[in-house]
Write a protein that holds these residues in place. Sequence first.
Motif, PDB file in Angstrom:
ATOM      1  N   LYS A 254      35.897  -8.302 -32.940  1.00  0.00           N
ATOM      2  CA  LYS A 254      37.277  -8.086 -32.486  1.00  0.00           C
ATOM      3  C   LYS A 254      37.947  -6.902 -33.158  1.00  0.00           C
ATOM      4  O   LYS A 254      38.827  -6.284 -32.582  1.00  0.00           O
ATOM      5  CB  LYS A 254      38.112  -9.350 -32.652  1.00  0.00           C
TER       6      LYS A 254
ATOM      7  N   THR B  44      43.817  -1.681 -28.813  1.00  0.00           N
ATOM      8  CA  THR B  44      45.116  -1.900 -28.208  1.00  0.00           C
ATOM      9  C   THR B  44      45.994  -0.718 -28.600  1.00  0.00           C
ATOM     10  O   THR B  44      45.937  -0.247 -29.734  1.00  0.00           O
ATOM     11  CB  THR B  44      45.756  -3.250 -28.624  1.00  0.00           C
TER      12      THR B  44
ATOM     13  N   LEU C 203      41.793  -2.568 -33.723  1.00  0.00           N
ATOM     14  CA  LEU C 203      42.588  -3.459 -34.571  1.00  0.00           C
ATOM     15  C   LEU C 203      42.482  -3.050 -36.038  1.00  0.00           C
ATOM     16  O   LEU C 203      43.493  -3.015 -36.756  1.00  0.00           O
ATOM     17  CB  LEU C 203      42.147  -4.910 -34.388  1.00  0.00           C
TER      18      LEU C 203
ATOM     19  N   ASP D 269      43.447  -8.072 -38.288  1.00  0.00           N
ATOM     20  CA  ASP D 269      43.645  -8.328 -36.854  1.00  0.00           C
ATOM     21  C   ASP D 269      45.112  -8.474 -36.465  1.00  0.00           C
ATOM     22  O   ASP D 269      45.462  -9.248 -35.594  1.00  0.00           O
ATOM     23  CB  ASP D 269      42.850  -9.563 -36.418  1.00  0.00           C
TER      24      ASP D 269
ATOM     25  N   ASP E  24      48.644 -11.926 -34.384  1.00  0.00           N
ATOM     26  CA  ASP E  24      47.238 -11.627 -34.611  1.00  0.00           C
ATOM     27  C   ASP E  24      46.460 -11.768 -33.315  1.00  0.00           C
ATOM     28  O   ASP E  24      47.001 -12.186 -32.293  1.00  0.00           O
ATOM     29  CB  ASP E  24      46.647 -12.504 -35.705  1.00  0.00           C
ATOM     30  N   VAL E  25      45.200 -11.389 -33.356  1.00  0.00           N
ATOM     31  CA  VAL E  25      44.344 -11.425 -32.171  1.00  0.00           C
ATOM     32  C   VAL E  25      43.176 -12.369 -32.463  1.00  0.00           C
ATOM     33  O   VAL E  25      42.321 -12.065 -33.296  1.00  0.00           O
ATOM     34  CB  VAL E  25      43.825 -10.022 -31.809  1.00  0.00           C
ATOM     35  N   ASP E  26      43.183 -13.513 -31.779  1.00  0.00           N
ATOM     36  CA  ASP E  26      42.088 -14.473 -31.895  1.00  0.00           C
ATOM     37  C   ASP E  26      41.423 -14.756 -30.558  1.00  0.00           C
ATOM     38  O   ASP E  26      40.322 -15.290 -30.519  1.00  0.00           O
ATOM     39  CB  ASP E  26      42.590 -15.797 -32.481  1.00  0.00           C
TER      40      ASP E  26
ATOM     41  N   ASP F  62      45.452 -13.018 -26.489  1.00  0.00           N
ATOM     42  CA  ASP F  62      46.235 -12.375 -27.553  1.00  0.00           C
ATOM     43  C   ASP F  62      46.179 -10.856 -27.409  1.00  0.00           C
ATOM     44  O   ASP F  62      47.196 -10.173 -27.540  1.00  0.00           O
ATOM     45  CB  ASP F  62      45.700 -12.754 -28.933  1.00  0.00           C
ATOM     46  N   LEU F  63      45.004 -10.336 -27.126  1.00  0.00           N
ATOM     47  CA  LEU F  63      44.846  -8.890 -26.996  1.00  0.00           C
ATOM     48  C   LEU F  63      45.623  -8.366 -25.803  1.00  0.00           C
ATOM     49  O   LEU F  63      46.339  -7.367 -25.895  1.00  0.00           O
ATOM     50  CB  LEU F  63      43.372  -8.522 -26.887  1.00  0.00           C
TER      51      LEU F  63
END
Length: 182
Positions: free
Chosen positions: A22, A27, A32, A95, A171-173, A177-178
């Motif tokens: 990830k 983005t 990230l 992230d 955050d990006v999980d 999220d992204l």
Amino acid sequence: MVDEFAAVVLAGGSSRRLGVDKLALSTGGRTLLEHTALAVRDADPLVVVGPRRPVSPPVRWAREDPPGSGPLAGLHAGLGEVPFERGLVAVLAADHPGLTAETVARLRAAAGERGAVLVDADGALQWLLGVWPVAVLRAAMPEQVRDRPVRALFAALDPAHVPAVGAEAADVDTPQDLHRLD
């Protein structure tokens, strides 16, 4: 005023929920990891704990032992690369693409003698978005760090709480999220 400032960016997670690296995802035209590294580009050293990846600011690479043994082991490895005792260190998960240099400046200003941690809009303490006195972290570090949570270490330090502004704590999980951050 403390002039010495380092950063330890934790980038060793396995990204199980996404199934891909990830931190290499993009983005806003940056990965990230790049977003986080740029937020602390004035740190000296800027230590990234995890496998090597492309990143534009100069960084010092470190690995937890063994790789994949958790964020506390990563923090321990990263602190081993910080050459001073009387200064501050940002401890950041890699992230959080909404993190900015201004976020880090607010955390540094609030850190004092016990550290400061970002608090999200729901009131949750974001333990991996904080700034801490190096000497305090080293003194509090347990002997056993493998597969142990960072929360217990940081909570015992009773840090100042700094409210997040906008998406700083996001955050990006997951893929959602992204997409939410694009």
